[in-house]
Write a protein that holds these residues in place. Structure first.
Motif, PDB file in Angstrom:
ATOM      1  N   HIS A 215       0.827  -1.210   0.000  1.00  0.00           N
ATOM      2  CA  HIS A 215       0.000   0.000   0.000  1.00  0.00           C
ATOM      3  C   HIS A 215       0.864   1.265   0.000  1.00  0.00           C
ATOM      4  N   GLY A 218       1.742   1.668  -3.503  1.00  0.00           N
ATOM      5  CA  GLY A 218       0.511   2.092  -4.191  1.00  0.00           C
ATOM      6  C   GLY A 218       0.254   3.582  -3.987  1.00  0.00           C
ATOM      7  N   ALA A 222       0.133   6.471  -6.849  1.00  0.00           N
ATOM      8  CA  ALA A 222      -1.067   7.284  -7.073  1.00  0.00           C
ATOM      9  C   ALA A 222      -0.726   8.771  -6.964  1.00  0.00           C
ATOM     10  N   ARG A 227      -3.160  11.131  -8.970  1.00  0.00           N
ATOM     11  CA  ARG A 227      -4.496  10.543  -8.777  1.00  0.00           C
ATOM     12  C   ARG A 227      -4.810  10.602  -7.282  1.00  0.00           C
ATOM     13  N   ASP A 229      -7.510  10.797  -5.442  1.00  0.00           N
ATOM     14  CA  ASP A 229      -8.546   9.929  -4.847  1.00  0.00           C
ATOM     15  C   ASP A 229      -7.981   8.529  -4.603  1.00  0.00           C
ATOM     16  N   GLU A 230      -7.214   8.054  -5.577  1.00  0.00           N
ATOM     17  CA  GLU A 230      -6.595   6.743  -5.430  1.00  0.00           C
ATOM     18  C   GLU A 230      -5.558   6.777  -4.294  1.00  0.00           C
ATOM     19  N   ALA A 231      -4.868   7.912  -4.180  1.00  0.00           N
ATOM     20  CA  ALA A 231      -3.874   8.040  -3.093  1.00  0.00           C
ATOM     21  C   ALA A 231      -4.566   7.992  -1.736  1.00  0.00           C
ATOM     22  N   ALA A 233      -7.305   6.412  -1.039  1.00  0.00           N
ATOM     23  CA  ALA A 233      -7.685   5.010  -0.803  1.00  0.00           C
ATOM     24  C   ALA A 233      -6.460   4.188  -0.398  1.00  0.00           C
ATOM     25  N   SER A 234      -5.327   4.394  -1.082  1.00  0.00           N
ATOM     26  CA  SER A 234      -4.101   3.635  -0.737  1.00  0.00           C
ATOM     27  C   SER A 234      -3.632   3.969   0.677  1.00  0.00           C
ATOM     28  N   GLN A 237      -5.699   2.151   3.142  1.00  0.00           N
ATOM     29  CA  GLN A 237      -5.293   0.738   3.236  1.00  0.00           C
ATOM     30  C   GLN A 237      -3.961   0.609   3.977  1.00  0.00           C
ATOM     31  N   CYS A 447      -8.436  17.215  -6.717  1.00  0.00           N
ATOM     32  CA  CYS A 447      -8.861  16.314  -5.643  1.00  0.00           C
ATOM     33  C   CYS A 447     -10.358  16.455  -5.452  1.00  0.00           C
TER      34      CYS A 447
END
Ligand code: HEM
Length: 458
Positions: A215, A218, A222, A227, A229-231, A233-234, A237, A447
């Motif tokens: 993660h 990840g 991201a 990215r 939003d993906e960051a 989420a990562s 996690q 963002c």
């Protein structure tokens, strides 16, 4: 160069690519600070005497059973050319296996028996038998570290699985306290179980570390690829994986699993080297938590400062880690400032908060470790038992608990200080934009979760 806030636009993309490449190349197929296969059970016949000597340690090493020095001097009186000639042709897994056996024999020779005699603590030069010194020195040189046991050789490669043989494939998430056993135990029952649970707790911690690293990488990717939003989420996690790692640590090293008095008297003494190895005048420590790769990776990416004595030890600790692991950590050191710059750039409260959650989780690991460590060291007060890690705590320490607490508290404070200011804080009067000073914002709409960011742009 197109510079917006402390790093060029292309820099984060390059950083993310470098991290991914090093993660895949340097952490093996498991992408963890663990051996790629279950450590081997066997070695080529010429090296088998080292494994069979390890198997005899429990009968000889505990005090009252004669000690191991004289016996090992007889067994390994000769630096056998056959052994030396075999070393260059070994596979990586065989080298790890041999290094573990030699480190176990070297460290038990160094202390002779446990609990060690007081005179052992005064020794600074250890005359190893030629049949141990020769191959151990040659192997350590080829691994690029001094001839001394390390966290890698004495913990992370000294295990077996109950349900498969050496050399078999495994996944880090398959490892548990139920199926991981110590490969070479040098104690007799009941102390042997305490040594096993203490040492394998490093293995189980790095097994959890595999998810942390996944993660972490990840999140870097991201962020590098813009990215957010993906960051977010990562990072969520990552935070979950870090909490799981702390729980693993605290479940495996507690009174019910590793008795503090047994740890202090029988388990801990064998691990420090606390003597010269090859370089005259340089006292080598031995394995230490400061060689735990996942914690070092988190420090590097989250941008935890390096001023405290524990941070300095971590730098020294790298010298004792496998070369590919050092390369991965070096890559993270280099990209860490870019990662922080990118988080700042988005001026997105949710992203900043998730980043800060991970810093808080690292500080929380440190609090848990400090409380647990102090509990084990405190057991020695007034008992005459001597604890030394060879690093933070020396045998001459009058108050090892205070020394330990002081060093760990400073490291925790340094960790907490790495938190980034929120957007609101960073706009306040006289605000100190921790780590974000002078950085321009990301493009509008970068963002989607950034309420603060949107209102700020109006
Ligand atoms: C039995 C209790 C333990 C005690 C008394 C203890 C003590 C210490 C000490 C004194 C240090 C400073 C470095 C040194 O002098 O070697 C340290 C560092 C560290 N230890 Fe432990 N330790 C214990 C168990 C563990 C275990 C089981 C793990 C991991 C599985 C661990 C992970 C670490 C880490 C990651 C560091 C680096 C410090 C940091 O980054 O904050 N320790 N420990």
């Amino acid at each position: 160069m197109d510079r917006q806030m402390g790093c060029s636009v292309a820099e984060p993309v390059r950083a993310a690519r470098r991290v991914r490449a090093s993660y895949e190349a340097d952490l093996g197929e498991l992408r963890a600070f663990l051996p790629g296969r279950v450590p081997l059970d066997e070695l080529p016949p010429v090296l088998e005497p080292y494994l069979s000597a390890c198997a005899q340690l429990p009968a000889r090493y505990p005090a009252g059973n004669g000690g191991v020095r004289r016996w090992l001097e007889r067994e390994f009186a000769r630096d056998d050319p056959g052994v030396r000639n075999a070393i260059p042709g070994l596979s990586d897994a065989e080298r790890d296996r041999l290094m573990t056996a030699l480190s176990v024999l070297g460290h038990t020779f160094r202390w002779d028996c446990v609990p060690p005699a007081p005179a052992r603590f005064e020794e600074r030069h250890i005359s190893l038998p030629p049949g141990l010194a020769g191959p151990w020195t040659a192997l350590a040189r080829s691994c690029g570290h001094p001839r001394v046991g390390t966290t890698w050789s004495l913990h992370l490669c000294n295990w077996a699985m109950t349900d498969r043989s050496g050399g078999a494939a495994y996944r880090p998430e398959e490892l548990s306290a139920d199926n991981v056993r110590l490969a070479h135990n040098w104690l007799l029952p009941p102390a042997d179980a305490h040594l096993e649970r203490f040492s394998t707790s490093f293995v189980l911690m790095e097994a959890q570390g595999a998810a942390v690293l996944r993660h972490l990488v990840g999140a870097v990717e991201a962020l590098g690829c813009h990215r957010p939003d993906e960051a977010v989420a990562s990072l969520e996690q990552l935070h979950g994986a870090m909490k799981a790692m702390t729980i693993t640590f605290s479940r495996n090293v507690r009174r019910a699993t590793v008795d503090p008095a047994t740890w202090l008297e029988m388990v801990q003494p064998t691990f420090p080297w606390s003597a010269e190895a090859e370089e005259p005048g340089r006292v080598e420590a031995g394995p230490s938590g400061s060689q735990v790769g996942t914690i070092q990776a988190l420090d590097a990416v989250l941008g935890v400062g390096g001023g405290s004595s524990v941070a300095q030890l971590a730098k020294v600790g790298r010298r004792y880690m496998p070369v590919p692991h050092r390369r991965f950590l070096q890559t993270l050191d280099e990209v860490g400032p870019v990662v922080r710059a990118v988080v700042c750039r988005f001026r997105c409260d949710e992203l900043t908060e998730r980043f800060n959650d991970c810093i808080a989780a690292l500080a929380s690991f440190r609090s848990t470790h400090q409380a647990r460590g102090a509990q084990y060291l405190r057991t020695g007060a007034g008992t005459g038992a001597r604890a030394s890690t060879g690093l933070t705590i020396g045998v001459e320490d009058d108050d090892p608990v205070a020394t330990f607490n002081g060093a760990m508290a400073a490291r925790r404070a340094e960790t907490e200080a790495a938190s980034l200011a929120s957007v609101a804080q960073s706009r306040g009067p006289g605000a100190d934009l921790t780590g974000c000073a002078g950085m321009a914002p990301a493009p509008p709409g970068a963002c989607s979760r950034a309420t603060e960011q949107r209102s700020w742009r109006r």
